[in-house]
Design a protein around this motif. Structure first.
Motif, PDB file in Angstrom:
ATOM      1  N   UNK A 403       3.049  33.593   3.793  1.00 40.99           N
ATOM      2  CA  UNK A 403       2.422  33.704   2.478  1.00 40.99           C
ATOM      3  C   UNK A 403       2.754  32.462   1.660  1.00 40.99           C
ATOM      4  N   UNK A 404       1.721  31.773   1.202  1.00 39.57           N
ATOM      5  CA  UNK A 404       1.863  30.552   0.419  1.00 39.57           C
ATOM      6  C   UNK A 404       1.483  30.835  -1.040  1.00 39.57           C
ATOM      7  N   UNK A 413     -11.221  26.847  -2.455  1.00 41.66           N
ATOM      8  CA  UNK A 413     -10.511  28.115  -2.669  1.00 41.66           C
ATOM      9  C   UNK A 413      -9.175  28.212  -1.949  1.00 41.66           C
ATOM     10  N   UNK A 414      -8.755  27.165  -1.248  1.00 37.81           N
ATOM     11  CA  UNK A 414      -7.415  27.179  -0.660  1.00 37.81           C
ATOM     12  C   UNK A 414      -6.397  26.866  -1.751  1.00 37.81           C
ATOM     13  N   UNK A 415      -5.141  27.262  -1.507  1.00 38.08           N
ATOM     14  CA  UNK A 415      -4.121  27.077  -2.544  1.00 38.08           C
ATOM     15  C   UNK A 415      -3.721  25.603  -2.648  1.00 38.08           C
ATOM     16  N   UNK A 426       6.746  32.018   2.089  1.00 37.55           N
ATOM     17  CA  UNK A 426       7.513  33.171   2.554  1.00 37.55           C
ATOM     18  C   UNK A 426       6.992  33.557   3.936  1.00 37.55           C
ATOM     19  N   UNK A 427       7.893  33.972   4.807  1.00 40.36           N
ATOM     20  CA  UNK A 427       7.491  34.473   6.122  1.00 40.36           C
ATOM     21  C   UNK A 427       8.152  35.822   6.365  1.00 40.36           C
ATOM     22  N   UNK A 451      -1.942  32.598  -0.580  1.00 40.12           N
ATOM     23  CA  UNK A 451      -2.761  32.436   0.623  1.00 40.12           C
ATOM     24  C   UNK A 451      -1.991  32.975   1.817  1.00 40.12           C
ATOM     25  N   UNK A 452      -2.669  33.760   2.657  1.00 35.89           N
ATOM     26  CA  UNK A 452      -1.986  34.388   3.791  1.00 35.89           C
ATOM     27  C   UNK A 452      -2.403  33.734   5.097  1.00 35.89           C
ATOM     28  N   UNK A 453      -1.466  33.685   6.025  1.00 34.29           N
ATOM     29  CA  UNK A 453      -1.716  33.230   7.390  1.00 34.29           C
ATOM     30  C   UNK A 453      -1.146  34.258   8.351  1.00 34.29           C
ATOM     31  N   UNK A 454      -1.853  34.494   9.435  1.00 33.01           N
ATOM     32  CA  UNK A 454      -1.380  35.428  10.448  1.00 33.01           C
ATOM     33  C   UNK A 454      -1.638  36.870  10.101  1.00 33.01           C
ATOM     34  N   UNK A 455      -2.533  37.138   9.153  1.00 32.83           N
ATOM     35  CA  UNK A 455      -2.842  38.513   8.767  1.00 32.83           C
ATOM     36  C   UNK A 455      -4.215  38.538   8.104  1.00 32.83           C
ATOM     37  N   UNK A 456      -4.762  39.738   7.938  1.00 35.24           N
ATOM     38  CA  UNK A 456      -6.039  39.911   7.248  1.00 35.24           C
ATOM     39  C   UNK A 456      -5.884  41.054   6.250  1.00 35.24           C
ATOM     40  N   UNK A 457      -6.681  41.051   5.193  1.00 32.72           N
ATOM     41  CA  UNK A 457      -6.649  42.189   4.274  1.00 32.72           C
ATOM     42  C   UNK A 457      -7.091  43.465   4.974  1.00 32.72           C
TER      43      UNK A 457
END
Length: 929
Positions: A403-404, A413-415, A426-427, A451-457
């Motif tokens: 999480x960024x 729209x990227x952070x 954060x990881x 912004x999230x990586x490795x996951x989806x809403x």
């Protein structure tokens, strides 16, 4: 019908008025010891007591008081002051009344109550019983507790003077530093008898969380506050009586790095390392039979690596839930595979953490979810704030979620972390096969977006079977100083400005007053005094500034210099190392604390070192002119903001030098040091002459380059010769008007612009400057989407978007628009001035401030035919109320013509206002236009 209704209202007001004048009961409430209710861990053997007074009648004044202090509440219930009985003392004092008994000891709890007398000799009931607890005052009081750690310090990596990030390669090459493992500790102990009281004293560096019998103790965040750790460290105190049980108990500690150890990985503003994370602790158990048992940190504790696999105050935090050991802080846990803790042999001075702790203040929900152009997901929380997040995730496996956080977005729209410290993230590695929640423990950031990586809403297509985000909630963390002020008005723009400033103030109230909650997190000192009144209207800072002063004193140079930041964790260069307008907080702030709260102990304790700093400034002067430093930082000039563009550095630096000297003259008089007072009076006169000889142009009657900052700071600090004051004020007004009411002053100058305008009855100009959206300023920031105050007036994206340094309008919202201030010679708002400023299109304002004596309220409404003002003045204080009227016949109070009110004194018309002297109570004034 209308006349009948008016008549009835008149009768009602008269009845209420008579009721208010009648004698009524009175009592004491809101008891504090050392500015806190029931404090733990105070370090004064002569603590000071304060109380407020509830009184039904107006004009209440206390005539005497009596305090009882005992070592048990039962003794007090029998009116037995076993430790101190002051007897009846004829005095109106109700704030910071000193204890004058004997026998106070470290580590002990005491109980107290107070009663008072009015001027007619009537006595109040005794107050409820309150308590205070003395902390640990010496190394001996720690009962041989040790600083323990998981691993030894790496001596070749100790960095006690921080290395600024741009210099890291020059000093360290490619060497990584600060890469210690993060520990968790445990110990079991027995409670074998009936427990009376248990107190835990803990310092864990950089930060700690304390656990007892499986649960976290308290709701603090990032304990203890950061300091210059080789000079001193803070310890926190907790009453844990209710969390212990008969029989076996277990205590656990988790540690993070904080500023104590900054890993050279990801983003870092600077590098420091005092060694491996470590802690010291003492649990003091008092039994009802009078015996005492101490549980202290030592090598008999067990330790292992915690699930926190990375922690950096600047770079973020990683947590691997698969490494959790269930029940580790509960009794009966099998710790045979844990190691023995090591004695780190570390030493520093320990001080009690008297500053209010950081806490989670608000939970901020996600308001929308965005897609980036590359298909990523960004959560928008709708508000820029300081803090962390709480992640709730559902995962089938153990794939990490990253999480960024960020303040801003890029066009796709990227952070965007370019101005807030990049990379910070954060990881979280989930356990899998369940819904899990997690939040970081030992770092924080300033952000609005994630912004999230490795996951989806959750609910979105997930062909790769990634972890699903159930929820992301922002946790706004800040100092927990209690709110003391409120403001609202009819103009929604000014309400938004109030909130804009307030969010930035809270976001930068950590254990220091930071510049920003992300890329630096340092205590830049100009905010400490330039924003001091603004912040003190909103929050109780009585205890906060004790730490600010200790941070400055502990890192003061041998030559007397006070650096721009405190604690000085890193040495910068040039003006970023030493600027008079920054270091002068060491003199100005304790004086403001005395004026605001009546507390002169900071002045008494630091007076010799304040003298050293003033001597240092004198040594830097050339014929009493100081011309170095950053000047009016971030003013609006032709270039991008930075060092002063419109005002010569010598103007603001010398003006602050003069202001310091006049304050030191007053302090010397207060402390009964007449020789020092005479010395500073002479020095001030010489500075004033040199300033006017250097910067006042006698041919065009202007200061320096005629900037708003130059004119205003000269007016406010008293540097302008009386014969020139009218002209200088005209110059200030003319520059503002000629710019179509646009501001130009920066970090230093703008506060003085507002002060000079308000003090010269020009609040209409302040309104005109700040009701605009089309030029750089507060309105401009709002128009460009800011939700907290930005570093630049222009709301630039390449600098911080959560800075409180330009928030000086907050002070005017309370003192000018709201009208709550105090007389110039008043202390702690004993003598109040209520002088609201109806300006522009503002039709009403509701303002309150909880002074040391109690609640002050000013609520006004300005209609076509009347001006109404409701005033509340606390008992044991007085006020001057200034009403916009030309004759006394226009004014009534509670429906009764003022001219018939013999108990109220009023003065002739001055500047379109009539001044009325009142005592405590609630008043309803009406002016017929």
């Amino acid at each position: 019908m209308k006349k009948t209704r008016s008549f009835r209202l008149s009768i009602l007001f008269s009845f209420l008025s008579l009721a208010m004048f009648a004698k009524g009961s009175f009592s004491v409430h809101h008891l504090t010891c050392e500015q806190e209710t029931n404090p733990l861990g105070i370090e004064k053997l002569q603590p000071r007591f304060s109380w407020q007074i509830n009184a039904e009648e107006r004009n209440f004044e206390q005539s005497a008081w009596q305090i009882l202090v005992a070592d048990t509440p039962e003794a007090l219930n029998s009116d037995n002051g076993t430790v101190w009985n002051s007897q009846k003392v004829n005095s109106p004092a109700s704030i910071l009344v000193p204890f004058e008994g004997n026998g106070i000891k470290a580590g002990h709890t005491y109980f107290w109550k107070v009663r008072i007398w009015d001027k007619q000799g009537n006595v109040s009931p005794w107050s409820p019983v309150n308590r205070f607890h003395i902390g640990l005052l010496s190394e001996k009081d720690w009962s041989n507790a040790k600083w323990i750690a998981l691993e030894k310090d790496k001596k070749d990596e100790i960095i006690t003077t921080g290395i600024h990030a741009p210099l890291a390669n020059n000093v360290l090459g490619d060497k990584k530093t600060g890469m210690y493992r993060l520990p968790q500790f445990r110990k079991e102990f027995m409670v074998g008898k009936q427990l009376k009281r248990a107190v835990a004293y803990v310092s864990g560096l950089g930060h700690f969380d304390l656990f007892l019998n499986g649960n976290k103790v308290g709701d603090h965040f990032l304990d203890p506050g950061w300091t210059k750790y080789d000079k001193c460290a803070l310890y926190a105190s907790f009453d844990i009586t209710g969390q212990l049980q008969q029989g076996s108990n277990a205590v656990g500690i988790m540690l993070g790095n904080g500023f104590f150890n900054i890993p050279r990985e990801r983003y870092y503003k600077m590098l420091t390392s005092y060694g491996a994370p470590k802690f010291i602790m003492k649990i003091q158990l008092e039994y009802t039979d009078g015996s005492v048992q101490n549980i202290v940190s030592g090598t008999d504790w067990k330790v292992t690596e915690s699930p926190i696999t990375f922690s950096s105050i600047y770079g973020g935090e990683d947590y691997d839930a698969t490494k959790e050991q269930e029940g580790w802080s509960s009794p009966g846990f099998n710790d045979k595979n844990w190691n023995k803790a090591i004695d780190s042999n570390w030493k520093t001075t320990l001080l009690s953490q008297r500053i209010p702790p950081l806490k989670v203040r608000d939970h901020i929900p996600t308001v929308r979810i965005l897609r980036t152009e590359k298909g990523g997901w960004v959560y928008d929380l709708g508000q820029n704030f300081s803090g962390i997040l709480r992640l709730t995730v559902r995962a089938n496996g153990k794939q990490p979620v990253r999480l960024y956080p960020a303040e801003l977005l890029n066009p796709d729209n990227s952070i965007n972390q370019s101005a807030s410290g990049d990379p910070f993230y954060f990881t979280y590695t989930p356990k899998g096969n369940q819904t899990e929640s997690w939040q970081p423990q030992f770092t924080y950031y300033g952000f609005r977006y994630v912004q999230i990586e490795g996951a989806v809403p959750s609910g979105e297509p997930n062909p790769e079977r990634l972890p699903e985000i159930v929820n992301i909630t922002g946790l706004h963390t800040c100092n927990s100083a209690e709110e003391t002020g409120s403001f609202s008005c009819s103009n929604e723009m000014f309400n938004k400005i109030y909130n804009l400033i307030d969010w930035s103030v809270r976001s930068n109230m950590a254990s220091v007053l930071t510049d920003c909650p992300h890329r630096e997190k340092l205590g830049w000192l100009e905010v400490g005094h330039l924003m001091q009144y603004s912040i003190q209207y909103r929050y109780n800072m009585a205890r906060f500034y004790e730490k600010v002063m200790n941070d400055m004193r502990s890192t003061q140079a041998k030559n007397g210099q006070i650096a721009t930041t405190a604690p000085e964790l890193v040495e910068f260069e040039g003006g970023f190392k030493d600027t008079p307008e920054w270091g002068s907080a060491f003199i100005i702030s304790p004086w403001y604390v005395y004026q605001w709260y009546g507390d002169k102990q900071l002045i008494e304790k630091n007076y010799p070192d304040m003298q050293r700093y003033l001597d240092y400034l004198l040594s830097k002067a050339d014929n009493y002119i100081i011309s170095y430093g950053l000047g009016d930082w971030y003013d609006i000039g032709p270039n991008h903001p930075g060092e002063s563009q419109l005002t010569s550095n010598g103007v603001t630096a010398t003006a602050i030098f003069y202001y310091n000297t006049t304050i030191m003259q007053k302090i010397a008089s207060l402390l009964n040091k007449p020789a020092d007072a005479d010395k500073y009076a002479g020095q001030a006169a010489r500075i004033k002459k040199a300033f006017n000889d250097t910067f006042w142009n006698r041919s065009n009657h202007k200061y320096d380059r005629n900037s708003q900052a130059a004119n205003a700071i000269a007016l406010y600090t008293g540097l302008v010769e009386p014969k020139n004051k009218e002209q200088v004020f005209k110059n200030l007004i003319a520059d503002i008007r000629d710019r179509n009411n646009a501001l130009t002053a920066g970090d230093v100058g703008y506060r003085y612009v507002l002060r000079a305008l308000e003090e010269n009855d020009a609040s209409d100009v302040i309104y005109d400057m700040n009701c605009k959206y089309d030029v750089p300023g507060y309105g401009w920031q709002l128009a460009h989407g800011a939700t907290s105050l930005t570093e630049s007036w222009q709301a630039y994206g390449f600098v911080s978007n959560n800075h409180c340094m330009l928030g000086h309008l907050m002070e005017w919202l309370f003192s000018g628009l709201g009208g709550i201030r105090q007389e110039k010679e008043s202390v702690a708002f004993r003598n109040i001035v209520i002088k609201p400023e109806p300006v522009g299109d503002i039709r009403y304002a509701n303002t309150s401030y909880e002074s040391p004596y109690g609640l002050i309220r000013s609520d006004w409404k300005d209609d076509e035919d009347t001006f109404e003002l409701r005033v509340e003045i606390p008992a044991n204080s007085q006020a001057s109320v200034c009403l916009p009227a030309s004759t006394i016949e226009q004014i009534s109070e509670s429906g009764i013509p003022l001219k018939t009110r013999q108990e109220m004194k009023f003065s002739p018309l001055t500047n379109g206002r009539i001044k009325i002297e009142i005592g405590s109570g609630i008043y309803n004034f009406m002016v017929q236009k």
